[in-house]
Design a protein around this motif. Structure first.
Motif, PDB file in Angstrom:
ATOM      1  N   ARG A  30      67.325  80.662  58.149  1.00 37.30           N
ATOM      2  CA  ARG A  30      68.356  81.103  58.189  1.00 37.30           C
ATOM      3  C   ARG A  30      69.628  81.650  57.762  1.00 37.30           C
ATOM      4  O   ARG A  30      70.474  81.964  58.860  1.00 37.30           O
ATOM      5  CB  ARG A  30      68.746  79.542  57.203  1.00 37.30           C
ATOM      6  N   PRO A  52      60.717  81.324  52.638  1.00 31.73           N
ATOM      7  CA  PRO A  52      60.074  81.184  54.178  1.00 31.73           C
ATOM      8  C   PRO A  52      60.968  80.532  54.790  1.00 31.73           C
ATOM      9  O   PRO A  52      62.380  80.417  55.789  1.00 31.73           O
ATOM     10  CB  PRO A  52      58.798  80.835  53.424  1.00 31.73           C
ATOM     11  N   GLN A  53      61.812  79.669  53.903  1.00 33.52           N
ATOM     12  CA  GLN A  53      63.520  78.602  54.484  1.00 33.52           C
ATOM     13  C   GLN A  53      64.336  79.116  54.672  1.00 33.52           C
ATOM     14  O   GLN A  53      64.927  79.359  55.590  1.00 33.52           O
ATOM     15  CB  GLN A  53      63.610  77.608  54.334  1.00 33.52           C
ATOM     16  N   GLN A  90      63.820  71.369  46.228  1.00 28.58           N
ATOM     17  CA  GLN A  90      62.812  72.465  47.113  1.00 28.58           C
ATOM     18  C   GLN A  90      61.726  72.959  46.274  1.00 28.58           C
ATOM     19  O   GLN A  90      60.554  72.818  45.774  1.00 28.58           O
ATOM     20  CB  GLN A  90      63.049  73.389  48.207  1.00 28.58           C
ATOM     21  N   HIS A  97      59.962  73.448  55.851  1.00 33.99           N
ATOM     22  CA  HIS A  97      59.529  74.465  57.115  1.00 33.99           C
ATOM     23  C   HIS A  97      57.682  74.088  57.269  1.00 33.99           C
ATOM     24  O   HIS A  97      57.506  75.214  58.157  1.00 33.99           O
ATOM     25  CB  HIS A  97      59.663  75.754  56.407  1.00 33.99           C
ATOM     26  N   ALA A 108      60.881  66.617  59.260  1.00 30.89           N
ATOM     27  CA  ALA A 108      61.978  66.706  60.107  1.00 30.89           C
ATOM     28  C   ALA A 108      61.514  65.313  61.261  1.00 30.89           C
ATOM     29  O   ALA A 108      62.484  64.814  62.045  1.00 30.89           O
ATOM     30  CB  ALA A 108      62.612  68.009  60.580  1.00 30.89           C
ATOM     31  N   GLU A 109      60.593  65.478  61.639  1.00 27.79           N
ATOM     32  CA  GLU A 109      59.263  64.546  62.559  1.00 27.79           C
ATOM     33  C   GLU A 109      58.949  63.409  62.064  1.00 27.79           C
ATOM     34  O   GLU A 109      58.480  62.616  62.272  1.00 27.79           O
ATOM     35  CB  GLU A 109      58.911  65.653  63.503  1.00 27.79           C
ATOM     36  N   VAL A 134      62.059  75.394  63.082  1.00 22.88           N
ATOM     37  CA  VAL A 134      61.132  74.934  62.610  1.00 22.88           C
ATOM     38  C   VAL A 134      61.128  73.375  63.276  1.00 22.88           C
ATOM     39  O   VAL A 134      62.688  72.789  64.179  1.00 22.88           O
ATOM     40  CB  VAL A 134      61.656  74.451  60.698  1.00 22.88           C
ATOM     41  N   PRO A 135      59.953  72.378  63.509  1.00 22.53           N
ATOM     42  CA  PRO A 135      60.504  71.649  64.569  1.00 22.53           C
ATOM     43  C   PRO A 135      60.901  70.317  64.318  1.00 22.53           C
ATOM     44  O   PRO A 135      61.126  70.375  63.052  1.00 22.53           O
ATOM     45  CB  PRO A 135      59.375  71.306  65.162  1.00 22.53           C
ATOM     46  N   GLY A 136      61.716  69.506  65.164  1.00 21.60           N
ATOM     47  CA  GLY A 136      62.508  68.398  64.630  1.00 21.60           C
ATOM     48  C   GLY A 136      63.991  68.888  63.643  1.00 21.60           C
ATOM     49  O   GLY A 136      64.672  67.641  63.927  1.00 21.60           O
ATOM     50  N   THR A 137      63.872  70.025  62.986  1.00 21.19           N
ATOM     51  CA  THR A 137      65.392  70.628  62.847  1.00 21.19           C
ATOM     52  C   THR A 137      66.783  70.566  64.365  1.00 21.19           C
ATOM     53  O   THR A 137      66.104  70.723  64.929  1.00 21.19           O
ATOM     54  CB  THR A 137      65.115  71.139  61.995  1.00 21.19           C
ATOM     55  N   TYR A 174      56.155  67.774  61.542  1.00 17.33           N
ATOM     56  CA  TYR A 174      56.445  68.367  60.253  1.00 17.33           C
ATOM     57  C   TYR A 174      57.812  67.345  59.828  1.00 17.33           C
ATOM     58  O   TYR A 174      57.945  67.086  60.029  1.00 17.33           O
ATOM     59  CB  TYR A 174      57.770  69.020  60.631  1.00 17.33           C
TER      60      TYR A 174
END
Lengths: 228, 251
Positions: free
Chosen positions: A144, A139-140, A118, B97, B141-142, A216-219, B139
């Protein structure tokens, strides 16, 4: 005087005044505790050798001494070197230092969990390290850190009662004053306990709403939150 | 020095990690619009070489120029050069993110100082370029690996780079996704983008490269045009290396 008269006419009005002080202590401490925590964690993780050592020493110092002692020093000790704080200010400063030190450890753990890629990708786009930390890493990491930070916030709600030891009549102190005046200890402290329980429950619910909101979507985190 | 349209000049790059000498003197020039492909066994310093170019890894010795300006030892101006040198990574390194669109927008806003509308417009254009405008609000992850890699290409393109470094861009992808990423890269090459590509995709190397450099043990062992390398008998080491790939295909 029956129990209901005592609880509704005497105890609750007194506790309301204490609760207002407790809430003021929390509202004044928590935001700065968060900012301090972010600063100390980032300083330790990304600062040079000197800054990171200072941050490390600070955390050790706060973690290694009782909060009550810190409050005594701030309130009773500092006047001897010419710094006089109101009890409320001394309490808030103590809470900020304590809250910030512990917060920094949760945030540092979260910073460590962010993969190097990152930072590398951000720098490869021409961002400075500071820009990368602010816009990409924090932000990440803060997402967490939410479970840990909320834990620390809940501790803050409860250790705010220590302010009573330096004469701030907050929730617990208000209860103590009523209890000793009327010699009704059990009921008084049970009601005080219930008020704390309500505060903590509200916090817990608010945090889980916040967590869902920023996931966050998808995680996997968002998936497990959705299943709850 | 710039008479031949040289965009990037790499001179005598050395890099060691501890006792291991990873790069032992690499030099080459990159002409505008060319695609240089680096191949060779793993651990021969190909990725390190790319990172030494934009100073994500600081070389022990050697110099790098972009358009006659020295990148090495450029202090804080390195952040300007890094805008001009895009980079695409094996594992995409998308910002987890942020949506695809925001991934592309971020550096436009923070580094190039564009306003929101400009940045959004530009980011959408780049996503369109890689065929992903419909995925702008998804995102990382999608996204599939191939989509994620294309977003990362769009992110690099958004900075209007003079050259893009591709560090094994398809090594984490299955053959089908590999093809969609390679098609985007091939189109970029045809549009005249200057590219340095580290890859194991020999088909891509042979069809797109203007020059292939075969690296081994930290040096460029053999180099030449794809035609020359595959037909001239003198390039034995690279032929052996490629032969290992072909033997698995039963050929």
């Amino acid at each position: 005087m029956d129990q209901f008269t005592f609880i509704f006419d005497i105890l609750l009005p007194a506790l309301m005044q204490g609760l207002v002080i407790t809430l003021q202590l929390i509202v004044c401490s928590a935001p700065f505790g968060l900012v301090l925590g972010i600063g100390v964690a980032a300083g330790r993780q990304y600062g040079g050798p000197i800054l990171s050592r200072i941050c490390k020493m600070f955390v050790l110092l706060i973690k290694g001494t009782p909060l009550l002692l810190l409050l005594f020093i701030l309130y009773f000790g500092l006047p001897s070197i010419g710094i006089t704080l109101t009890a409320f200010t001394a309490a808030v400063i103590g809470f900020i230092l304590c809250n910030g030190a512990y917060n920094s450890e949760y945030i540092r753990g979260a910073l460590l969990s962010i993969k190097d890629g990152q930072m590398i990708a951000a720098q490869a786009l021409g961002m400075t390290r500071a820009q990368a930390i602010r816009n990409v890493i924090l932000p990440q990491a803060l997402r967490r850190a939410i479970p840990g930070l909320s834990n620390e916030f809940i501790y803050l709600i409860k250790y705010s009662s220590l302010a009573y030891m330096i004469t701030v009549v907050e929730l617990s102190g208000a209860g103590k004053n009523v209890a000793t005046k009327y010699f009704i200890y059990t009921e008084t402290f049970m009601v005080v306990g219930i008020v704390y329980l309500v505060l903590v429950t509200i916090t817990t619910v608010a945090v889980s709403i916040l967590e869902k909101h920023v996931s966050v979507p998808g995680t996997s985190r968002s998936t497990s939150a959705a299943q709850m | 020095m710039n008479s031949n349209n040289i965009v990037l000049r790499v001179e005598d790059i050395h890099k060691s990690f501890g006792d291991k000498e990873v790069l032992r003197g690499i030099s080459f020039d990159v002409v505008k619009g060319e695609t240089k492909v680096f191949i060779g066994p793993s651990g021969t310093g190909k990725s390190t070489l790319l990172r030494c170019i934009n100073q994500l890894t600081i070389p022990d010795r050697g110099r790098v120029w972009l358009d006659d300006e020295e990148i090495t030892n450029s202090g804080t101006r390195i952040n300007y050069f890094r805008q001009k040198i895009g980079m695409v990574f094996q594992n995409y390194y998308l910002f987890d993110h942020l949506t695809a669109l925001k991934n592309v927008e971020l550096a436009l806003l923070k580094v190039r100082g564009m306003n929101k509308e400009e940045a959004r417009e530009k980011a959408l254009t780049e996503l369109r370029q890689v065929g992903l405008e419909d995925w702008a609000d998804h995102y990382p992850a999608e996204l599939s690996g191939g989509q994620a890699q294309r977003v990362s290409i769009a992110r690099a393109l958004a900075m209007d780079p003079e050259v893009i470094l591709f560090d094994e861009p398809t090594s984490a992808l299955d053959p089908e996704l590999t093809r969609e990423v390679l098609e985007v890269m091939k189109r970029l090459a045809q549009q005249g983008m200057t590219m340095l590509v580290v890859t194991h995709e020999m088909g891509f190397a042979c069809s797109v490269a203007t020059e292939i450099l075969f690296m081994e043990n930290g040096v460029v062992a053999e180099r030449g045009t794809p035609d020359l390398l595959t037909h001239d008998p003198q390039f034995t080491r690279m032929k052996n290396f490629i032969g290992q790939f072909n033997s698995y295909r039963g050929g």
